[in-house]
Design a protein around this motif. Sequence first.
Motif, PDB file in Angstrom:
ATOM      1  N   ILE A 186      28.469  29.421  17.068  1.00  0.00           N
ATOM      2  CA  ILE A 186      28.158  29.145  18.473  1.00  0.00           C
ATOM      3  C   ILE A 186      27.957  30.445  19.242  1.00  0.00           C
ATOM      4  O   ILE A 186      27.046  30.573  20.077  1.00  0.00           O
ATOM      5  N   TRP A 187      28.796  31.443  18.955  1.00  0.00           N
ATOM      6  CA  TRP A 187      28.669  32.728  19.642  1.00  0.00           C
ATOM      7  C   TRP A 187      27.352  33.420  19.282  1.00  0.00           C
ATOM      8  O   TRP A 187      26.629  33.919  20.155  1.00  0.00           O
TER       9      TRP A 187
ATOM     10  N   PHE B 236      31.680  22.341  24.701  1.00  0.00           N
ATOM     11  CA  PHE B 236      31.091  22.644  26.014  1.00  0.00           C
ATOM     12  C   PHE B 236      30.164  23.852  25.925  1.00  0.00           C
ATOM     13  O   PHE B 236      29.045  23.837  26.462  1.00  0.00           O
ATOM     14  N   PHE B 237      30.607  24.913  25.242  1.00  0.00           N
ATOM     15  CA  PHE B 237      29.787  26.114  25.144  1.00  0.00           C
ATOM     16  C   PHE B 237      28.509  25.851  24.361  1.00  0.00           C
ATOM     17  O   PHE B 237      27.446  26.390  24.694  1.00  0.00           O
TER      18      PHE B 237
ATOM     19  N   LEU C 272      28.667  34.125  28.387  1.00  0.00           N
ATOM     20  CA  LEU C 272      28.891  34.751  27.082  1.00  0.00           C
ATOM     21  C   LEU C 272      30.145  35.625  27.099  1.00  0.00           C
ATOM     22  O   LEU C 272      30.899  35.670  26.124  1.00  0.00           O
ATOM     23  N   MET C 273      30.388  36.327  28.204  1.00  0.00           N
ATOM     24  CA  MET C 273      31.587  37.158  28.310  1.00  0.00           C
ATOM     25  C   MET C 273      32.851  36.294  28.286  1.00  0.00           C
ATOM     26  O   MET C 273      33.844  36.628  27.623  1.00  0.00           O
ATOM     27  N   VAL C 274      32.820  35.163  29.006  1.00  0.00           N
ATOM     28  CA  VAL C 274      33.966  34.257  28.999  1.00  0.00           C
ATOM     29  C   VAL C 274      34.188  33.690  27.604  1.00  0.00           C
ATOM     30  O   VAL C 274      35.318  33.596  27.114  1.00  0.00           O
ATOM     31  N   GLN C 275      33.081  33.320  26.951  1.00  0.00           N
ATOM     32  CA  GLN C 275      33.186  32.770  25.602  1.00  0.00           C
ATOM     33  C   GLN C 275      33.750  33.814  24.628  1.00  0.00           C
ATOM     34  O   GLN C 275      34.547  33.489  23.747  1.00  0.00           O
ATOM     35  N   PHE C 276      33.337  35.071  24.784  1.00  0.00           N
ATOM     36  CA  PHE C 276      33.862  36.138  23.934  1.00  0.00           C
ATOM     37  C   PHE C 276      35.369  36.298  24.121  1.00  0.00           C
ATOM     38  O   PHE C 276      36.122  36.468  23.157  1.00  0.00           O
ATOM     39  N   TYR C 277      35.818  36.234  25.372  1.00  0.00           N
ATOM     40  CA  TYR C 277      37.253  36.370  25.641  1.00  0.00           C
ATOM     41  C   TYR C 277      38.037  35.226  25.008  1.00  0.00           C
ATOM     42  O   TYR C 277      39.066  35.442  24.349  1.00  0.00           O
ATOM     43  N   LEU C 278      37.563  33.992  25.182  1.00  0.00           N
ATOM     44  CA  LEU C 278      38.298  32.844  24.664  1.00  0.00           C
ATOM     45  C   LEU C 278      38.276  32.802  23.133  1.00  0.00           C
ATOM     46  O   LEU C 278      39.235  32.338  22.502  1.00  0.00           O
ATOM     47  N   THR C 279      37.189  33.303  22.526  1.00  0.00           N
ATOM     48  CA  THR C 279      37.055  33.213  21.071  1.00  0.00           C
ATOM     49  C   THR C 279      37.770  34.342  20.342  1.00  0.00           C
ATOM     50  O   THR C 279      38.445  34.122  19.338  1.00  0.00           O
TER      51      THR C 279
END
Length: 363
Positions: free
Chosen positions: A211-212, A346-347, A322-329
Amino acid sequence: MKDYYSILQISRSANTIEIKAAYRNLSKKYHPDVNPAQNATFLFIEIKEAYEVLIDDSRRFHYNQLLDFAKQQQKKEINIVPTIAVFYCDNSEFTIGDVVTFTWEVFDADVVELRPFGKVEKAGSKKIRITEVSTNLLVELFCFNLVSKNYVFSQIVLKKREIPTQTFYETVSFDSNSEIDESNSSTPNQNKKINIFNFKINRPDGLEIFIWLFACVNLVIYFSYPYFFIKETELQAIRAFSNSDYGWTDYFIEFDDFKLEVPQYMAENLQAMNHRIVIFGTSTANNELAYYRIQTDEASLKENVSYYNNVGNFAVIYIFILMVQFYLTFIREKKSNDNFGFVLGFFFVFSLAMSYVLYSNLF
């Protein structure tokens, strides 16, 4: 100022006899009744005016003084050099966000530039807020005289002041009713120093990485698209020419509706060609100019043009997500009760929606 000696074609030391002889010969030659030329009357009037001044000793003396003064002034104008009387800055160092003031005053200059900020008056001051400078800041005051073609400049270098790195502390909390074992702690009340950048990277699974990467690839394609999809157009150039108004030489190629500033080698090669065809490469995504080139008998001369690709508000929002997703992942510590599958879903749906929005602006 008229040079009567040149009009009568005599030297400055000529005597009365030579003046009369020159007047007699020239008046006969340019008399309107004898000479049918259109400017004969004008020349005859000038010859008569010069003779009346130079034949009179008193008028000749005063004329010689005026002639000497005019020649001296002309020499001064040819040799005039601009003068920078004042140029300083109220600070020698800066940090990002500082406001600095430049003050200057110059004389005998027709063009004054405070580089890199543009043209300014001969005297004044300018406040500059420094927002984006990675190294020291060089500011130049450039002065140019259009008559003598002389120029002077002065430079000021502002040093960037580095902000010392702050040390962060983590406060150790404890219960006031509990006893502290002093044998196990030499400094029980001292704060514990930690490095805030010493975090642990999570190991994501295959679905999270997919996903990322899917979101990153979409954004990379959108950014790189205008640079690879190019449409070429041929235009007929009228001429190539140079301009040296400000003491340096700029080179241009002229078309029917506009002119394009080009390097010297490009203008010289085009001037030597017969067909003078210029090929423009524009992006099919946003119609921005990417390069221009000319085809000579030996090779193809190409000059790239850098331009800003306006990605719009959707791309900015996409980068933030993308920055939020990077932090959570990769960074946030995962817990067993986290509903992380819902977050990944959701992402993924959001990436599909943003892909549709971004690509619809391109195709």
